[in-house]
Design an enzyme around this catalytic site. Structure first.
Site: not given
Ligand code: DGY
Length: 324
Positions: A158, A160, A234, A236, A265, A284
């Site tokens: 995606g 990111i 980074t 989930r 978390e 996070h």
């Molecule tokens: C989100 O917005 O889902 C991110 O994990 C925040 O850092």
């Protein structure tokens, strides 16, 4: 009709400062984050909710909020929300895609470099006064893994994932990717997941957490990874099996990991990754820059204001609620 909305945390950004000009709202005064019971009580009877990814917006909560007309989360991920339960009631859910892409990609790359080059371990070593004349420099002293020229496997391509790919190209990396629906991205080779795991020196996770991606990187898939590879997460925490990753790090099959997100978390004290060697941990912080957090908050407020005005949210995670 009540125009009251509830905001579960004070927000940065311009939009929040002007929220009072548009509606009546209450904000959780803190200290810290609101808990589930306090959220239920404080939000009771409100027409709308602006929340964070730490707020559990589950079916029970949604059921108890009979006047709820919208939820706006200051996050791109919406796995903390029972989207199906909201959609069943025709309630739009706002989220914040796009604005955190580059910031989160920076975090993924920072963790990749830090894990590969043992930055956190080296920092602790120097601070602890262990850098002695006997250990000043030696051929094998703090050796790590090269990032430049290595192969990066992106699980999820995606926005990111693509931003991480652009950074990797600057490092002369070969970039492989697996995505549920194949995508054509210049400089990125689409492969199947097993092939990606077997070929990549670095595997970076960029899929949303859903029932299908829960523990996507499980013990069986970790066993297929290239020996000495490095994992970065980074996305989930639930996307990987933390115990399986910790075991692979402990027995030396994998070299290192850089982890920003956890299945629970804040992280539990007995989370196996805390005990595993060669793991760089962050709390996070993927999107945590002043600019990005302000932009996320402004989007969350804009989504809420659109809903209050009876308009379509500009960034809606369940657009099916709009019939037109
Ligand atoms: C989100 O917005 O889902 C991110 O994990 C925040 O850092």
């Amino acid at each position: 009709m009540s125009r009251r909305i509830f905001v579960s945390h004070t927000l940065p950004g311009e939009g929040f400062r002007h929220l009072g000009e548009h509606c009546e709202f209450e904000v959780w005064p803190g200290p810290g984050l609101i808990g589930p019971a306090a959220l239920r009580e404080a939000a009771s009877g409100c027409r709308g909710l602006i929340c964070l990814l730490t707020d559990r917006i589950d079916a029970g909560f949604i059921e108890s909020m009979r006047q709820l007309e919208f939820v706006s989360s200051m996050s791109v991920g919406v796995d903390h929300v029972d989207v199906a339960a909201l959609t069943a009631r025709g309630i739009p859910l706002g989220h914040t895609p796009g604005v955190l892409v580059e910031t989160t990609a920076d975090t993924a790359f920072a963790l990749m470099l830090a894990a590969a080059r043992r930055v956190a371990e080296a920092d602790a070593f120097v601070r602890a006064g262990r850098w002695s004349p006997q250990q000043a420099w030696a051929p094998e002293f703090f050796v790590g893994t090269d990032v430049g020229g290595a192969t990066l496997g992106l699980v999820g391509l995606g926005e990111i994932g693509q931003a991480v790919a652009r950074r990797a190209q600057g490092f002369g990396m070969r970039v492989l990717a697996w995505n549920r629906t194949p995508r054509e991205v210049p400089g990125v080779e689409m492969v199947d997941l097993d092939e990606l795991l077997g070929l990549s020196d670095f595997v970076s996770l960029h899929v949303a957490l859903t029932a299908d991606t829960h523990h996507l990187l499980n013990a069986a898939r970790i066993a297929r990874m290239k020996p000495g590879a490095i994992v970065v997460n980074t996305a989930r925490g639930g996307v990987l099996d933390e115990a399986a990753l910790a075991a692979a790090l402990a027995d030396g099959r994998l070299a290192a990991a850089g982890i920003d997100v956890y299945e629970r978390e804040p992280v539990d004290a007995d989370n196996p990754l805390l005990m595993a060697p060669n793991v760089v941990l962050a709390p996070h912080i993927g999107s945590a820059t002043l600019k990005t957090r302000a932009r996320m908050a402004d989007m969350a407020v804009a989504n809420a204001l659109a809903a209050l005005a009876g308009q379509r949210m500009p960034h809606c995670a369940n657009p099916g609620v709009y019939r037109d």
